[in-house]
Design an enzyme around this catalytic site. Structure first.
Site, PDB file in Angstrom:
ATOM      1  N   ARG A 104    -135.488 -47.352 -25.361  1.00 49.70           N
ATOM      2  CA  ARG A 104    -134.260 -47.561 -24.870  1.00 49.70           C
ATOM      3  C   ARG A 104    -133.467 -46.202 -25.129  1.00 49.70           C
ATOM      4  NH1 ARG A 104    -130.287 -52.786 -24.748  1.00 49.70           N
ATOM      5  NH2 ARG A 104    -132.025 -53.444 -23.381  1.00 49.70           N
ATOM      6  N   HIS A 131    -133.805 -50.327 -15.544  1.00 51.29           N
ATOM      7  CA  HIS A 131    -134.102 -51.327 -16.500  1.00 51.29           C
ATOM      8  C   HIS A 131    -135.278 -52.313 -15.846  1.00 51.29           C
ATOM      9  CE1 HIS A 131    -133.966 -53.738 -19.881  1.00 51.29           C
ATOM     10  NE2 HIS A 131    -132.616 -54.460 -19.744  1.00 51.29           N
ATOM     11  N   GLN A 134    -136.019 -55.848 -17.352  1.00 51.82           N
ATOM     12  CA  GLN A 134    -135.280 -57.029 -16.957  1.00 51.82           C
ATOM     13  C   GLN A 134    -135.368 -57.609 -15.722  1.00 51.82           C
ATOM     14  OE1 GLN A 134    -132.530 -58.284 -18.676  1.00 51.82           O
ATOM     15  NE2 GLN A 134    -132.839 -59.819 -17.314  1.00 51.82           N
ATOM     16  N   ASP A 222    -123.380 -57.842 -13.693  1.00 53.49           N
ATOM     17  CA  ASP A 222    -123.672 -57.174 -14.982  1.00 53.49           C
ATOM     18  C   ASP A 222    -122.082 -56.562 -15.403  1.00 53.49           C
ATOM     19  OD1 ASP A 222    -124.700 -55.791 -17.086  1.00 53.49           O
ATOM     20  OD2 ASP A 222    -125.463 -54.031 -15.624  1.00 53.49           O
ATOM     21  N   CYS A 262    -128.090 -60.185 -16.310  1.00 54.34           N
ATOM     22  CA  CYS A 262    -128.924 -59.666 -17.342  1.00 54.34           C
ATOM     23  C   CYS A 262    -128.520 -59.755 -18.845  1.00 54.34           C
ATOM     24  CB  CYS A 262    -129.288 -58.306 -17.052  1.00 54.34           C
ATOM     25  SG  CYS A 262    -127.734 -57.164 -17.114  1.00 54.34           S
ATOM     26  N   ARG A 290    -138.067 -62.609 -20.250  1.00 50.40           N
ATOM     27  CA  ARG A 290    -138.194 -61.261 -21.114  1.00 50.40           C
ATOM     28  C   ARG A 290    -139.419 -61.108 -21.651  1.00 50.40           C
ATOM     29  NH1 ARG A 290    -133.836 -57.579 -21.118  1.00 50.40           N
ATOM     30  NH2 ARG A 290    -135.464 -56.225 -21.874  1.00 50.40           N
TER      31      ARG A 290
HETATM   32  N1   CP Z   1    -130.534 -57.595 -20.902  1.00 52.41           N
HETATM   33  C1   CP Z   1    -130.847 -57.024 -22.080  1.00 52.41           C
HETATM   34  O1   CP Z   1    -131.553 -55.917 -21.859  1.00 52.41           O
HETATM   35  O2   CP Z   1    -130.218 -57.340 -23.439  1.00 52.41           O
HETATM   36  P1   CP Z   1    -130.027 -56.434 -24.594  1.00 52.41           P
HETATM   37  O3   CP Z   1    -129.286 -55.024 -24.260  1.00 52.41           O
HETATM   38  O4   CP Z   1    -129.342 -57.283 -25.436  1.00 52.41           O
HETATM   39  O5   CP Z   1    -131.514 -55.982 -24.675  1.00 52.41           O
HETATM   40  N1  NVA Z   2    -125.955 -52.137 -17.483  1.00 53.52           N
HETATM   41  C1  NVA Z   2    -125.965 -52.913 -18.632  1.00 53.52           C
HETATM   42  C2  NVA Z   2    -127.059 -53.454 -18.930  1.00 53.52           C
HETATM   43  C3  NVA Z   2    -127.384 -54.104 -20.252  1.00 53.52           C
HETATM   44  C4  NVA Z   2    -128.766 -55.090 -20.250  1.00 53.52           C
HETATM   45  C5  NVA Z   2    -125.894 -51.627 -19.578  1.00 53.52           C
HETATM   46  O1  NVA Z   2    -126.692 -50.373 -19.236  1.00 53.52           O
HETATM   47  O2  NVA Z   2    -125.305 -51.587 -20.865  1.00 53.52           O
END
Ligand code: CP
Ligand code: NVA
Length: 314
Positions: A104, A131, A134, A222, A262, A290
């Site tokens: 990440r 992502h 997701q 989101d 998400c 997930r």
């Molecule tokens: N949806 C998602 O990726 O959640 P987190 O940021 O908690 O991992």
């Molecule tokens: N768009 C959000 C998604 C989190 C799962 C972010 O990047 O923070």
């Protein structure tokens, strides 16, 4: 053949996606029945996270454990990518100890650097651009609820962010249509949008909520402020007024349209409590899936499907 990375949905051919979903279905059923499926016994997953996480972290750690493997979590303090060492060296070193990496990061480029120098598969656990895990879980959730993705209309309200870009790539692969309604100045990445259209994705970008949501089978939203954009919070909160998913927006869509998010949600901003917790919301199914989808993705990355049906893997 080369290693199998999942840096964006572009890395999966449609038939591989179908096999991943078929294996997901099997793994989900087996897990519910308490049947072990140690398809990745002894495999080690490194989890390199530059940003916070609940769902991604817990579902990957739980998933690799259920498959018979083990996870090593490395947060921002441990790795300090680009500070203690460059991303390429991180990829080279991890490849000597572990079997698989989930990352990440902020920049997609950092992920690509690690993947380009690692000799083991790398999975995108969210970047500023994409992502994929997701949206794979979301598409699987839609398959469970709607039976098919073909012909659906998916509407997204809010920021043209990593989720939107990934949905656009999914629209290249599946024949649903995808419309995003966002305020001026918050449109999705022009290059990702152009590529999706060129590749046959039925995607549309508008500033009008009703245009996106009318006849929609799915309403997705989101957060307005993604991780890394915290300093823009106030500016964004003002800019996105009018793009909230609330009961009057849900009423514009098809009857029984599904509401998706998400998560994490900022309740009262991009979505109201009544809608998030309401009967049309499938957000917890998305979160659960997930786990199941990512287990199938890890099996795909490490073993492939040997030309067989995904569901037969193992
Ligand atoms: N949806 C998602 O990726 O959640 P987190 O940021 O908690 O991992
Ligand atoms: N768009 C959000 C998604 C989190 C799962 C972010 O990047 O923070």
């Amino acid at each position: 053949m080369g290693k199998r990375d999942l840096l964006s949905l572009r890395d999966l051919r449609r038939e591989e996606t179908d096999k991943i979903f078929s294996l997901t279905r099997r793994l989900k059923q087996e897990q519910k029945r308490g049947r072990a499926h140690r398809l990745l016994a002894g495999k080690i997953l490194a989890m390199v996270f530059e940003k916070p996480s609940l769902r991604t972290r817990v579902s990957f750690e739980t998933g690799i454990f259920q498959l018979g493997g083990h996870a090593v979590f490395l947060g921002p303090e441990e790795i300090q990518l680009g500070v203690r060492e460059i991303a390429a060296d991180c990829g080279r070193n991890l490849s000597r100890w572990v079997d698989l990496i989930v990352m990440r990061t902020f920049s997609q480029h950092t992920l690509e650097e690690v993947a380009g120098h690692a000799t083991i598969p790398v999975i995108n656990g969210l970047t500023d651009l994409f992502h994929p895990c997701q949206v794979l879980a979301d598409c699987f959730t839609l398959l469970e609820h709607k039976g098919s993705l073909e012909g659906l209309k998916v509407a997204f309200l809010g920021d043209g962010n990593n989720m939107v870009h990934t949905w656009m790539q999914a629209a290249e692969k599946f024949s649903f249509s995808f419309s995003v309604a966002c305020p001026k100045g918050y449109e999705p990445n022009a290059e990702v949008t152009r590529a999706a259209k060129e590749n046959g994705g039925r995607v549309g970008v508008t500033h009008e909520v009703e245009k996106a949501v009318r006849d929609a089978d799915v309403i997705y939203t989101d957060v307005w402020t993604s991780m890394g954009q915290e300093r823009e919070f106030e500016k964004r909160r003002r800019a996105f007024q009018g793009y909230q998913v609330n009961q009057s927006v849900v009423a514009m869509a098809n009857r029984n349209a599904l509401v998706m998010h998400c998560l994490p949600a900022h309740r009262g901003e991009e979505i109201t409590d009544a809608v998030l917790d309401g009967p049309q919301s499938v957000v917890l199914d998305q979160a659960e899936n997930r786990l199941h989808v990512q287990k199938a993705v890890m099996v795909w990355a490490l073993k492939g499907f040997r030309g067989s049906r995904g569901g037969d893997e193992g």
